[in-house]
Design a protein around this motif. Structure first.
Motif, short mmCIF file in Angstrom:
data_model
loop_
_atom_site.label_atom_id
_atom_site.label_comp_id
_atom_site.label_asym_id
_atom_site.label_seq_id
_atom_site.Cartn_x
_atom_site.Cartn_y
_atom_site.Cartn_z
N SER A 9 0.98 -1.32 -0.02
CA SER A 9 -0.09 0.21 -0.19
C SER A 9 0.82 1.21 0.02
O SER A 9 0.45 2.11 -0.56
CB SER A 9 -1.03 0.13 1.29
N ALA A 10 2.04 1.24 0.52
CA ALA A 10 3.04 2.30 0.58
C ALA A 10 3.47 2.61 -0.96
O ALA A 10 3.47 3.79 -1.32
CB ALA A 10 4.27 1.94 1.38
N PHE A 51 0.63 4.32 -2.80
CA PHE A 51 0.62 5.43 -2.01
C PHE A 51 1.38 6.38 -3.00
O PHE A 51 1.26 7.40 -3.44
CB PHE A 51 0.74 5.59 -0.75
N LEU A 52 2.65 5.83 -3.37
CA LEU A 52 3.56 6.57 -4.06
C LEU A 52 3.36 6.58 -5.55
O LEU A 52 4.04 7.14 -6.42
CB LEU A 52 4.88 5.90 -3.93
N LEU A 67 3.21 3.95 -7.62
CA LEU A 67 3.50 2.85 -8.24
C LEU A 67 2.69 1.45 -8.08
O LEU A 67 3.24 0.33 -8.44
CB LEU A 67 4.98 2.26 -7.57
N GLY A 107 -4.32 2.78 -0.44
CA GLY A 107 -3.36 3.67 -0.31
C GLY A 107 -3.32 4.66 -1.50
O GLY A 107 -2.82 5.90 -1.29
#
Lengths: 281, 318
Positions: free
Chosen positions: A213-214, A217-218, A220, A230
């Motif tokens: 999810s990070a 979020f970015l 990708l 995310g």
């Protein structure tokens, strides 16, 4: 060890039970999401933009008037796929590699384990970024990248477990019977290697969901208009002061899922491997 | 000790070299033309050919790798494709700003993590210990990017105390202006890590307190303060050193996220910028630098561990 799970009279710890219930609930909502959702998660409604939570829209609406509750429901399967899919990939590649490394000492082991050492000496996020940097992003790619990130650690654990088991008498007996390498690894080692591997897998799912999810979020991971949690949180940032619910709803759901998965992982560890109880790893 | 150091240094050099091969291979061997990727899908074939010529993409791969690698050895990271300036200084400036963030965070994590862990262990079962344990569960599980949203919402939007995004150099904004932009990013970075470290220190401290040498120290009538400080603590801190090194890896991941959210112009944000804009020299150089930093942090942890624990100096460092 697996007898502990089914032993009569032994009750599951309360926290494990609670975690399992929450996890089961998320699984159920992810499966039934499309049928439960009151609105089409991707349908724009420009006359109902940025509405606060109400009876009509439980979690409010976003900048396109999409129903946040429907989107959170539709997004649940992304996080679950990332967590369990990526962990399955790392198991599917890491465990055979680890078993082979343990069984075939010498050059094969050396090659596998040096590769593992190398990949473990990179920060996980960096490895994920490297894999995702040069390809078109998407849910499948993110799952694959997160899975690959955790292959080295799975290999290392599987090898350590197998090395212990290879010294056991039943392996010696199988060897004396003249069984081949495949039989010994698949029929003698693997069934006995499961308890420690399950523990590691259960704890790994939390990290996989977090990393996946990070990365989403970015930017990708799954691309808009996907309702990955995310990504939804990232997209909510411009509206944080006027409509905080757009980001809070998927964020709180993600936290709930992560805590549940973590509690289940630690509960399983305490159940299957009591020696490690209370260790914070 | 010298042999141990030499072995660790050699493996560090090997990791860095292998990373250059890995980064280069991933960027150049994946299907699709690099020039096409940089220019996008509407590029004319003439433009693609011109860019391939300029970047030397038609040369054999080993020549391209050697050109990049020998440049790296001389501190030349190539020219950024989007900024028209050498990538080296860009990376270095960003690294400096990230280092500030990382250094403050790691010091805070070490101090607060150890202090809270000791408090929990020496007050095991008390209300404050149980509150801390519950908090740890929560703080470990909440993702950094969601913390970012929560602290911005609370401290910037509702209370209006701190700026949500941006960066002011020390020379321009003075200490206060500079620090204002650091508080929220650092707070976000350290929450989960403090929980992680304090949890580990708690369990290793509990283990030490149940050991025979602590029993012996108590039996000979040492005051409890001395038992804790001289006998239990040094042994309980050994695992903390290892976990701090692991946490540097998590911290690097956190920095990428936190810098992106708070628009803090560090190395993490630069990497995401380079990936979004397909600025390959910047991206490849940035990744090598991050790997180097992580490898050095691990080396520092190993040395610290060997200094504290003499047993490891003799055996091979596995």
């Amino acid at each position: 060890m697996s007898a502990a799970l089914s032993a009569p009279g032994r009750r599951l710890p309360r926290s494990l039970l609670l975690g399992l219930v929450v996890l089961g609930l998320v699984l159920l909502l992810a499966a039934l999401g499309p049928f439960l959702a009151p609105y089409d998660p991707d349908a724009f409604n420009m006359r109902a933009r940025l509405r606060p939570p109400s009876a009509a829209h439980w979690f409010g609406t976003d900048e396109f008037g999409r129903d946040v509750f429907s989107r959170v429901l539709a997004g649940a399967h992304h996080s679950l796929l990332m967590g369990f899919g990526a962990t399955a990939i790392s198991l599917a590649i890491g465990v055979p590699l680890g078993l082979i490394a343990a069984f075939r000492r010498g050059l094969v082991e050396e090659a596998i384990m040096r590769g593992v050492d190398l990949l473990i000496s990179l920060p996980p996020v960096l490895l994920g970024l490297l894999i995702l940097a040069v390809t078109e992003p998407g849910l499948g790619k993110t799952i694959l990248a997160v899975g690959l990130v955790y292959v080295p650690i799975m290999t290392r654990i599987a090898r350590a477990v197998a090395l212990d088991l290879l010294a056991e008498e039943f392996v010696e007996a199988a060897r004396a019977r003249g069984e081949g390498a495949f039989h010994i690894l698949a029929r003698e080692i693997l069934p006995n290697a499961w308890p420690p591997l399950i523990v590691e897998t259960a704890l790994r799912v939390t990290f996989a969901i977090l990393l996946g999810s990070a990365l989403s979020f970015l930017g990708l991971g799954p691309q808009p208009p996907a309702s990955e949690w995310g990504l939804m949180i990232a997209e909510s940032r411009p509206f944080i002061s006027e409509a905080p619910w757009i980001g809070l709803a998927p964020g709180l759901c993600l936290c709930l899922l992560l805590i549940a998965v973590n509690v289940v992982g630690e509960g399983l560890r305490d159940l299957l491997d009591p020696r490690l109880k209370g260790r914070g790893h | 000790m010298a042999g141990f150091l030499a072995r660790r240094l050699a493996s560090l050099v090997f990791v860095l070299w292998a990373m250059t091969v890995l980064v280069f291979a991933v960027v150049h061997l994946l299907p699709g033309s690099v020039a096409h990727m940089i220019l996008g899908e509407y590029a004319t074939s003439a433009a693609i050919a011109a860019l391939e010529e300029r970047l030397g993409l038609n040369d054999p791969l080993h020549l391209q790798y050697w050109r990049w690698f020998s440049g790296l050895l001389q501190g030349d990271f190539g020219v950024s494709l989007t900024m028209d300036r050498p990538a080296g200084p860009v990376i270095l400036e960003a690294l400096g700003r990230s280092a500030v963030l990382a250094a403050i965070s790691i010091v805070l994590v070490a101090l607060a993590g150890v202090a809270l862990g000791i408090h929990s262990a020496t007050h095991a079962g008390s209300a404050s210990d149980r509150a801390l344990t519950l908090g740890q569960y929560f703080f470990i599980a909440v993702p950094e990017f969601f913390w970012c949203i929560l602290v911005i919402l609370f401290f910037s939007v509702w209370l209006g105390w701190l700026p949500a995004t941006g960066y002011t150099p020390l020379a321009e904004g003075g200490l206060l202006g500079w620090a204002k932009h650091l508080i929220l990013p650092v707070a976000t970075l350290v929450l989960g890590l403090i929980a992680h470290v304090s949890r580990l220190v708690r369990s290793s401290m509990l283990e030490a307190l149940e050991s025979r040498y602590v029993l012996a120290a108590r039996a000979k009538g040492l005051p409890e303060r001395l038992v804790l400080r001289r006998h239990a603590l040094p042994n309980a801190l050994m695992p903390a050193i290892t976990v701090l090194a692991v946490d540097v890896g998590i911290l690097i991941g956190g920095i990428v996220v936190v810098e992106s959210v708070f628009a803090y112009p560090g190395l993490g944000r630069m990497l995401i910028y380079a990936i979004d804009n397909q600025d390959l020299p910047l991206m490849m150089g940035g990744m090598i630098v991050v790997t180097a930093v992580y490898a050095l942090a691990n080396l520092a942890a190993d040395i610290l561990y060997a200094v504290v624990n003499p047993r490891i100096r003799v055996g091979g460092a596995a």
